[in-house]
Structure formats: C-alpha cells, structure tokens
Design a protein around this motif. Structure first.
Motif, PDB file in Angstrom:
ATOM      1  N   GLU A   1       6.417  -0.674  -4.934  1.00  0.00           N
ATOM      2  CA  GLU A   1       7.447  -1.667  -4.702  1.00  0.00           C
ATOM      3  C   GLU A   1       8.472  -1.131  -3.701  1.00  0.00           C
ATOM      4  OE1 GLU A   1       7.374  -3.525  -9.245  1.00  0.00           O
ATOM      5  OE2 GLU A   1       9.100  -2.347  -8.536  1.00  0.00           O
ATOM      6  N   CYS A   2       9.184  -2.058  -3.044  1.00  0.00           N
ATOM      7  CA  CYS A   2      10.314  -1.695  -2.198  1.00  0.00           C
ATOM      8  C   CYS A   2      11.309  -2.846  -2.194  1.00  0.00           C
ATOM      9  CB  CYS A   2       9.862  -1.351  -0.779  1.00  0.00           C
ATOM     10  SG  CYS A   2       9.476  -2.791   0.235  1.00  0.00           S
ATOM     11  N   LEU A   3      12.563  -2.532  -1.937  1.00  0.00           N
ATOM     12  CA  LEU A   3      13.622  -3.524  -1.878  1.00  0.00           C
ATOM     13  C   LEU A   3      14.107  -3.635  -0.433  1.00  0.00           C
ATOM     14  CD1 LEU A   3      15.735  -2.758  -5.075  1.00  0.00           C
ATOM     15  CD2 LEU A   3      13.774  -4.258  -4.820  1.00  0.00           C
ATOM     16  N   VAL A   4      14.465  -4.849  -0.042  1.00  0.00           N
ATOM     17  CA  VAL A   4      14.903  -5.118   1.326  1.00  0.00           C
ATOM     18  C   VAL A   4      16.193  -5.916   1.276  1.00  0.00           C
ATOM     19  CG1 VAL A   4      14.314  -6.144   3.552  1.00  0.00           C
ATOM     20  CG2 VAL A   4      12.521  -5.109   2.143  1.00  0.00           C
ATOM     21  N   ASP A   5      17.197  -5.453   2.009  1.00  0.00           N
ATOM     22  CA  ASP A   5      18.451  -6.187   2.186  1.00  0.00           C
ATOM     23  C   ASP A   5      18.333  -7.051   3.435  1.00  0.00           C
ATOM     24  OD1 ASP A   5      20.668  -6.079   0.437  1.00  0.00           O
ATOM     25  OD2 ASP A   5      20.732  -3.905   0.715  1.00  0.00           O
ATOM     26  N   LEU A   6      18.450  -8.372   3.256  1.00  0.00           N
ATOM     27  CA  LEU A   6      18.419  -9.300   4.376  1.00  0.00           C
ATOM     28  C   LEU A   6      19.844  -9.730   4.740  1.00  0.00           C
ATOM     29  CD1 LEU A   6      15.351 -11.456   3.298  1.00  0.00           C
ATOM     30  CD2 LEU A   6      15.401  -9.526   4.885  1.00  0.00           C
ATOM     31  N   GLU A   7      19.974 -10.415   5.867  1.00  0.00           N
ATOM     32  CA  GLU A   7      21.307 -10.728   6.386  1.00  0.00           C
ATOM     33  C   GLU A   7      21.840 -12.085   5.946  1.00  0.00           C
ATOM     34  OE1 GLU A   7      21.492 -10.294  10.577  1.00  0.00           O
ATOM     35  OE2 GLU A   7      21.111  -8.126  10.541  1.00  0.00           O
TER      36      GLU A   7
ATOM     37  N   PRO B   1       0.836  -1.212   0.000  1.00  0.00           N
ATOM     38  CA  PRO B   1       0.000   0.000   0.000  1.00  0.00           C
ATOM     39  C   PRO B   1       0.869   1.261   0.000  1.00  0.00           C
ATOM     40  CG  PRO B   1      -0.753  -1.572   1.654  1.00  0.00           C
ATOM     41  CD  PRO B   1       0.572  -2.077   1.175  1.00  0.00           C
ATOM     42  N   TYR B   2       0.313   2.334  -0.598  1.00  0.00           N
ATOM     43  CA  TYR B   2       1.069   3.585  -0.690  1.00  0.00           C
ATOM     44  C   TYR B   2       1.308   4.222   0.684  1.00  0.00           C
ATOM     45  CZ  TYR B   2      -0.086   3.140  -5.617  1.00  0.00           C
ATOM     46  OH  TYR B   2      -0.214   2.672  -6.890  1.00  0.00           O
ATOM     47  N   SER B   3       0.477   3.877   1.655  1.00  0.00           N
ATOM     48  CA  SER B   3       0.633   4.448   2.993  1.00  0.00           C
ATOM     49  C   SER B   3       1.575   3.638   3.892  1.00  0.00           C
ATOM     50  CB  SER B   3      -0.737   4.555   3.672  1.00  0.00           C
ATOM     51  OG  SER B   3      -1.341   3.270   3.777  1.00  0.00           O
TER      52      SER B   3
ATOM     53  N   PHE C   1      -0.939 -10.783   3.208  1.00  0.00           N
ATOM     54  CA  PHE C   1      -1.539  -9.459   3.103  1.00  0.00           C
ATOM     55  C   PHE C   1      -0.859  -8.451   4.033  1.00  0.00           C
ATOM     56  CE2 PHE C   1      -4.689 -12.021   1.136  1.00  0.00           C
ATOM     57  CZ  PHE C   1      -5.412 -11.191   0.299  1.00  0.00           C
ATOM     58  N   ILE C   2      -0.755  -7.232   3.510  1.00  0.00           N
ATOM     59  CA  ILE C   2      -0.496  -6.032   4.313  1.00  0.00           C
ATOM     60  C   ILE C   2      -1.739  -5.162   4.166  1.00  0.00           C
ATOM     61  CG2 ILE C   2       0.881  -3.953   4.621  1.00  0.00           C
ATOM     62  CD1 ILE C   2       3.301  -5.404   3.663  1.00  0.00           C
ATOM     63  N   GLY C   3      -2.508  -5.037   5.211  1.00  0.00           N
ATOM     64  CA  GLY C   3      -3.784  -4.347   5.088  1.00  0.00           C
ATOM     65  C   GLY C   3      -4.738  -5.171   4.260  1.00  0.00           C
ATOM     66  N   ASN C   4      -5.250  -4.589   3.176  1.00  0.00           N
ATOM     67  CA  ASN C   4      -6.173  -5.307   2.292  1.00  0.00           C
ATOM     68  C   ASN C   4      -5.522  -5.688   0.961  1.00  0.00           C
ATOM     69  OD1 ASN C   4      -5.908  -2.755   1.315  1.00  0.00           O
ATOM     70  ND2 ASN C   4      -8.094  -2.364   1.026  1.00  0.00           N
TER      71      ASN C   4
END
Length: 409
Positions: free
Chosen positions: A62-68, A30-32, A83-86
């Motif tokens: 979209e977003c990118l995440v660096d994991l360990e 979601p954008y929020s 789901f995140i929210g709806n």
C-alpha cells in the motif's frame, strides 16, 4: 541560490503543516514500484506528496498519496481496478488518522478489520469505562469484550469492534497510551478471528476452573489417559498370565469369592442410587482406609486437598464427588490412606478452614469392613451345613489321601 533554498524550505514547511484533506490510498501495488510508477498511474492528477516505503520484505503493498484538490481525488478514484504491471490497483479515500497509522508502522501493516486489542486494563474495568474511554467514536453493537476470571475481575486484556475502519483508525490514533483510571492502555490492530478465539478459549478455561479442574490437570490430561490405559493393559495381561487356579473342593475359597461378589454388587447398586457421582477424571485406588470430607469450596481441586493435609499424612488417592444433575463438585470428597496412623493424623484436621469454609473430616471404614468379614464367615458356615453327608465323606477321604501323599513325599 539562497532564495531558491528559502522557497524550498517554505514549501516543505507548508507541506508538513498540511491537514491532509485530499489523501488517497493505493492498495495492491507491486513491491518493485517506485514513485515514478505511481505518478504515471495517477496522471493527470496533480500530486503533492507520495508516501511510499520501499520495504520489499513484509511490505503491505500500500501507499498513500497527497493530492492538491477535490477534483484530483475524484479523478484518482476513477482509476480504481486499473493495472500497474500485472496487478490491478484498488483506490480509497482516507483520513489523517490512517495516515498517522501508516507513517508510524512504515507501511508494514495492512489492517483490514475494525477490531482493536486492548492491553493494560484495570482489574475493576467495566464496559462503561471502555465506552467512556473511546469518546464520540461509534462502537459496534456488543462490540466490547473484557477478559475476566471466575471472580469477575478483569485480567488486563480485551477487544473492541468499531462500526467502520475510519472509526478504528481514529480510536487507535487518538487514544493509544491514554489512561483508564490509573493505568495507561496499549492499543494494537486485531481481527475478528483473533477476538473469537480469545473469547472461546476464556470460556473454556473458566468452565474448567468452575468444574474444579486446574490448568495443570488440563494440560496433562492426555498423558494421564495414556498412562492409565497402559497400566490397565499391563494389569490385564498379568492377570491372564498368573491367574490362580481355584480348587473345586475348597468351600472357603468359593464362599469368599461369592461374598466379595455380593459386596461389589451392593456397592454398585448404592453407587447408582446415590444422588452424587464421582468425577470422571478419578479412578478406583487400592487404598485401605477411607476418610470422608464434607463442606469444601466448590472450586476445590486435588492439589488443594493435598496442601490441606500435613506432609505426615498425605493421601494415597483422592476422589472429588460431583453432583449428578449439574456435574460439578458438591463439596464432598473421599480420601484414601494406607495406614491407620495416617488416618488419625488426618482426622485431627477436622473443623479446620479451607479457604473461607471449615471442613468436616470423619473416618468411614476400611474398604473391606468387619461386617463384610462376618457376612463371609456366615456364608461359609451356611455353605458347609448345606452340603450332603456323602460330600463330606468324599472330602474327608480326599483330605486323608492328600495327607498320605504329603507323608510319602
């Protein structure tokens, strides 16, 4: 305090020097959403860095995440379609090349299809040059298109389709602003639909140019059709209103109409038997004198013919002749002029060059030649001789009556 700051600086420097081996991408957020929402969603995965641009207007979602570690990546991939929210979230593993693209565009572009648009190609660029440009990157079969003109010169644009999105991200990250020959190339993300539209449009325009129609004629084609239809409707309405009444007892008028009709019939027969035909975008003009041209380039258009003649003898109307089998210009044209002086000026340009070919010009005849006039006179005389004596007497009586009526008036 200074030691803690030094430790934080060391951590930040170590993060900046990371190779991003354990990158994942979240799509559909979601954008929020903020970074805390991402952490809650990925728990218990150990997160190093979250790359999230909070651009609500125009964001790609979209977003990118660096994991360990690798185990964190596997645990994160199991959360796909949760789901995140709806909104349900898609999770993919990604590379350093997609990371660079994401950071460069600040998460504003969502690129889904492995197609790249190329700008700035040299005029002598070939497919082999494009293949050598993208070294060690898998290009799809028949995945290279270079925009070209009729002389097979590149026009600076083109498209390349790759096998996978990873290859496309790698290509745009490694070879953007690089050189092919003496020109640097600009690369930008594209789609299959954009490439197909460009290919179809280029094929259509090159076909029009090969048939002898320039871009200006192609743009104003609909306007010309509308103007012609209006002129035809006006001319037909005028002819219906002011049609002259033909007298039955006038032998000269009837013979003229018959001779003209026979002349038109002969022209129609000769036109149908000839191996060439006029182009579809021309119409019959009211020019008096016909001049024929032969040996012109096959790509000639009406504007080229007008520029060939000086301003003192501009033609009234031009008909470019097409071959019946190929429906393409065969190098001949019919040029119409209003006056004989213009014809004499036009004939002076005989054997002059139009492009790389010299052109033959010769005066044919008037639209209504002297032989047609003699034929009409012979038809008049034969028509008069074939009439009976009683009809001639009636005509004489009618003439005498009309003369007496004129005297009375």
């Amino acid at each position: 305090m200074s030691r803690e700051r030094d430790r934080q600086d060391d951590r930040s420097s170590s993060k900046s020097l990371r190779s991003h081996d354990y990158l994942i991408k979240l799509r559909g957020i979601p954008y929020s959403s903020n970074k805390d929402d991402i952490k809650k969603f990925l728990y218990p995965c150990r997160i190093d860095t979250i790359h999230l641009f909070n651009n609500r207007v125009g964001s790609s979602g979209e977003c990118l995440v660096d994991l360990e570690s690798e185990t964190d990546v596997k645990d994160a991939l199991r959360k796909t379609n949760q789901f995140i929210g709806n909104r349900y979230i898609e999770i993919f593993r990604t590379t350093i090349h997609e990371y660079n693209f994401f950071i460069k565009h600040k998460g504003m572009i969502s690129w889904r299809e492995p197609v790249i648009r190329m700008n700035g190609l040299p005029y002598s660029c070939t497919m082999a040059d494009v293949q050598n440009f993208f070294k060690d990157i898998a290009i799809a079969r028949n995945g290279i298109y270079i925009t070209r003109d009729m002389t097979d010169n590149a026009l600076g644009g083109g498209y390349v389709a790759f096998v996978t999105m990873d290859s496309a991200y790698k290509a745009i990250d490694m070879y953007d602003q690089k050189h092919i020959q003496h020109r640097y190339i600009q690369l930008s993300p594209s789609t299959y639909d954009e490439a197909k539209k460009t290919i179809t449009n280029d094929a259509y325009l090159n076909g029009k140019r090969f048939a002898g129609e320039n871009d200006d004629e192609d743009k104003n084609k609909n306007n010309r059709r509308n103007n012609r239809s209006r002129q035809r409707s006006r001319s037909t309405s005028r002819n219906r209103r002011y049609r002259p009444v033909e007298h039955r007892h006038s032998p000269s008028i009837s013979s003229r109409s018959r001779s003209r009709q026979s002349h038109d019939d002969s022209r129609r027969r000769s036109r149908s038997r000839s191996p060439i035909r006029r182009s579809s975008h021309t119409s019959i003009h009211n020019g008096e004198y016909l001049v024929k041209m032969r040996g012109m380039p096959y790509t000639v258009v009406e504007n080229d013919i007008r520029e060939f003649f000086p301003s003192s003898c501009q033609p009234v109307h031009i008909e470019i002749i097409n071959d019946r089998r190929t429906n393409r210009p065969n190098g001949d044209a019919h040029i119409y002029f209003n006056t004989m002086d213009a014809v004499n000026e036009a004939v002076k340009n005989d054997r002059k060059y139009m492009g790389s070919r010299y052109v033959e010009i010769y005066f044919d005849s008037q639209c209504l030649s002297s032989s047609d006039q003699r034929r009409s006179k012979s038809n008049d005389s034969s028509h008069r001789s074939s009439r009976s004596p009683s009809q001639t007497k009636n005509d004489e009586n009618s003439r005498s009556r009309s003369g007496s009526e004129d005297k009375i008036i």
